[in-house]
Scaffold this motif. Sequence first.
Motif, PDB file in Angstrom:
ATOM      1  N   SER A   1       4.072  -1.551   4.174  1.00 56.80           N
ATOM      2  CA  SER A   1       3.860  -0.101   4.300  1.00 56.80           C
ATOM      3  C   SER A   1       5.201   0.631   4.321  1.00 56.80           C
ATOM      4  O   SER A   1       6.250   0.033   4.544  1.00 56.80           O
ATOM      5  N   GLY A   2       5.124   1.941   4.110  1.00 56.49           N
ATOM      6  CA  GLY A   2       6.343   2.759   4.014  1.00 56.49           C
ATOM      7  C   GLY A   2       6.678   3.475   5.313  1.00 56.49           C
ATOM      8  O   GLY A   2       7.313   4.529   5.282  1.00 56.49           O
TER       9      GLY A   2
ATOM     10  N   GLY B   1       4.948   7.948  -1.268  1.00 60.11           N
ATOM     11  CA  GLY B   1       5.953   8.645  -0.467  1.00 60.11           C
ATOM     12  C   GLY B   1       7.317   8.084  -0.842  1.00 60.11           C
ATOM     13  O   GLY B   1       7.412   7.008  -1.455  1.00 60.11           O
TER      14      GLY B   1
ATOM     15  N   GLY C   1       7.896   4.345   0.135  1.00 57.71           N
ATOM     16  CA  GLY C   1       7.162   3.380  -0.677  1.00 57.71           C
ATOM     17  C   GLY C   1       7.785   3.232  -2.056  1.00 57.71           C
ATOM     18  O   GLY C   1       7.795   2.134  -2.636  1.00 57.71           O
TER      19      GLY C   1
ATOM     20  N   ARG D   1       2.896  17.842   8.590  1.00 56.79           N
ATOM     21  CA  ARG D   1       1.592  17.166   8.552  1.00 56.79           C
ATOM     22  C   ARG D   1       0.738  17.623   9.735  1.00 56.79           C
ATOM     23  O   ARG D   1       1.207  17.637  10.868  1.00 56.79           O
TER      24      ARG D   1
ATOM     25  N   LYS E   1      -9.797   7.052   4.241  1.00 55.41           N
ATOM     26  CA  LYS E   1      -8.602   6.201   4.296  1.00 55.41           C
ATOM     27  C   LYS E   1      -8.891   4.801   4.837  1.00 55.41           C
ATOM     28  O   LYS E   1      -8.585   3.797   4.206  1.00 55.41           O
TER      29      LYS E   1
ATOM     30  N   HIS F   1      -2.949   3.358  10.287  1.00 52.72           N
ATOM     31  CA  HIS F   1      -2.016   2.500  11.025  1.00 52.72           C
ATOM     32  C   HIS F   1      -2.366   2.383  12.510  1.00 52.72           C
ATOM     33  O   HIS F   1      -1.545   1.976  13.305  1.00 52.72           O
TER      34      HIS F   1
ATOM     35  N   ILE G   1      -4.821   4.564  -2.044  1.00 56.91           N
ATOM     36  CA  ILE G   1      -6.121   5.051  -1.598  1.00 56.91           C
ATOM     37  C   ILE G   1      -6.242   6.503  -2.033  1.00 56.91           C
ATOM     38  O   ILE G   1      -5.490   7.364  -1.551  1.00 56.91           O
TER      39      ILE G   1
ATOM     40  N   ARG H   1       5.711   5.919  15.451  1.00 53.09           N
ATOM     41  CA  ARG H   1       6.531   5.026  14.611  1.00 53.09           C
ATOM     42  C   ARG H   1       7.937   4.787  15.171  1.00 53.09           C
ATOM     43  O   ARG H   1       8.691   3.994  14.619  1.00 53.09           O
TER      44      ARG H   1
ATOM     45  N   THR I   1       0.863  -1.188   0.000  1.00 53.22           N
ATOM     46  CA  THR I   1       0.000   0.000   0.000  1.00 53.22           C
ATOM     47  C   THR I   1       0.892   1.229   0.000  1.00 53.22           C
ATOM     48  O   THR I   1       1.855   1.303   0.763  1.00 53.22           O
ATOM     49  N   THR I   2       0.618   2.172  -0.886  1.00 53.22           N
ATOM     50  CA  THR I   2       1.497   3.337  -0.973  1.00 53.22           C
ATOM     51  C   THR I   2       0.745   4.618  -1.319  1.00 53.22           C
ATOM     52  O   THR I   2      -0.241   4.594  -2.062  1.00 53.22           O
ATOM     53  N   ALA I   3       1.246   5.716  -0.762  1.00 55.56           N
ATOM     54  CA  ALA I   3       0.789   7.050  -1.156  1.00 55.56           C
ATOM     55  C   ALA I   3       1.893   7.678  -2.018  1.00 55.56           C
ATOM     56  O   ALA I   3       1.952   8.885  -2.174  1.00 55.56           O
TER      57      ALA I   3
ATOM     58  N   ARG J   1       7.972  14.743   9.417  1.00 57.56           N
ATOM     59  CA  ARG J   1       6.511  14.805   9.419  1.00 57.56           C
ATOM     60  C   ARG J   1       5.978  16.082  10.080  1.00 57.56           C
ATOM     61  O   ARG J   1       4.787  16.186  10.383  1.00 57.56           O
TER      62      ARG J   1
ATOM     63  N   CYS K   1      -3.123   9.225  10.375  1.00 60.36           N
ATOM     64  CA  CYS K   1      -4.397   9.410   9.675  1.00 60.36           C
ATOM     65  C   CYS K   1      -5.419   8.330   9.996  1.00 60.36           C
ATOM     66  O   CYS K   1      -6.551   8.396   9.537  1.00 60.36           O
TER      67      CYS K   1
END
Length: 321
Positions: A192-193, A54, A57, A271, A174, A283, A115, A202, A50-52, A268, A280
């Motif tokens: 995931s990234g 970034g 990813g 954000r 999401k 996760h 997504i 994280r 799964t990637t946006a 980040r 978001c």
Amino acid sequence: MPESTAPQVSSFSTTFTPAHLKFINAKLEKLSPEKIIEWAMISLPGLIQTTAFGPTGLVILDMINRIHIDNQAAANVHPTPASSSASEDESDDGDHHFKKSGYNTQRHPVPLIFIDTMYHFQETLDLAQQVQDHYNIPLKVYKPLNCETTADFETQYGQRLWETDDLSYDYLVKVEPGRRAYQELGAQAVISGRRRSQKGDRAHLDILEIESGTGLLKLNPLASWSFQQVWTYLRAYQVPFNALLDQGYRSIGDWHSTKPASNPDDERSGRWEGKQKTECGLHVDYFKMRAEFQATQKKKQALLASREAAAVVAAAPAIQA
Ligand SMILES: Nc1ncnc2c1ncn2[C@@H]1O[C@H](COP(=O)(O)OS(=O)(=O)O)[C@@H](OP(=O)(O)O)[C@H]1O
């Protein structure tokens, strides 16, 4: 109220005890990201990414492609290049095409999902197309339920939902589409990234996690890398990246909650600027998120019903008169 069907339980990870997971993670910590990904491609059934798009990813995507090419070469597989004509095929052997055409002609072995929240930057959507062309991959795009366009979403939920009900916004754009993707693709393990150097929740990320309740495996192959390592890889292998990175952006999500990083030591920091929020919802605990969303919807419906009832009562004397 949008609902995916009940989340499936991964049959694969049900055989894992916490001790198994600890053992596997100790082994994975000693491997390079390439080797972690290679292990996953061989060992984990129902693996998807799964990637946006970034930077992390993109590195993972590039590594998957390289591993796939190496595996094909080792197995002496000679795929037919999409762009070559039949006569070329007759004159050249498959290996020649394989070397000449590189990974652009390979079929992507790990399904890739994106997504589309409906509020991405145009640069991100452009990159999604660029990446598909570059790697010749079929991207699976998931959107909020029953929404093709931003207008569809706003007709159902109003404008700027993130300002009035952030939790429902995250769930709708999401969490639900992501879960729907996992269900439809029969995903048992999701790459995931996320990285530890992204800090916040994280900071202590394991390379392999098991989602409580569903048993879905989450793999974070670049957990130990810094932004600089990611960046160096992208440049070294000429991987396409988001044009916004050149404008000081470091972590890129929806346009309304993303700015260039304000703190060079915190990628980040651009954000959800000025808010406590750092995730978001994708996760965090899925069942908790879904329960909170459902509770919020119930409250909204109750409020609406009581307003309607109040309006009826208020109109009653006028009707009688
Ligand atoms: N829109 C969308 N579609 C698919 N997958 C997504 C999406 N947003 C986040 N992700 C996955 O989460 C990884 C971390 O993303 P971010 O650091 O941007 O954080 S966040 O999830 O938005 O909070 C992110 O890592 P990258 O692959 O580097 O983009 C993905 O694995």
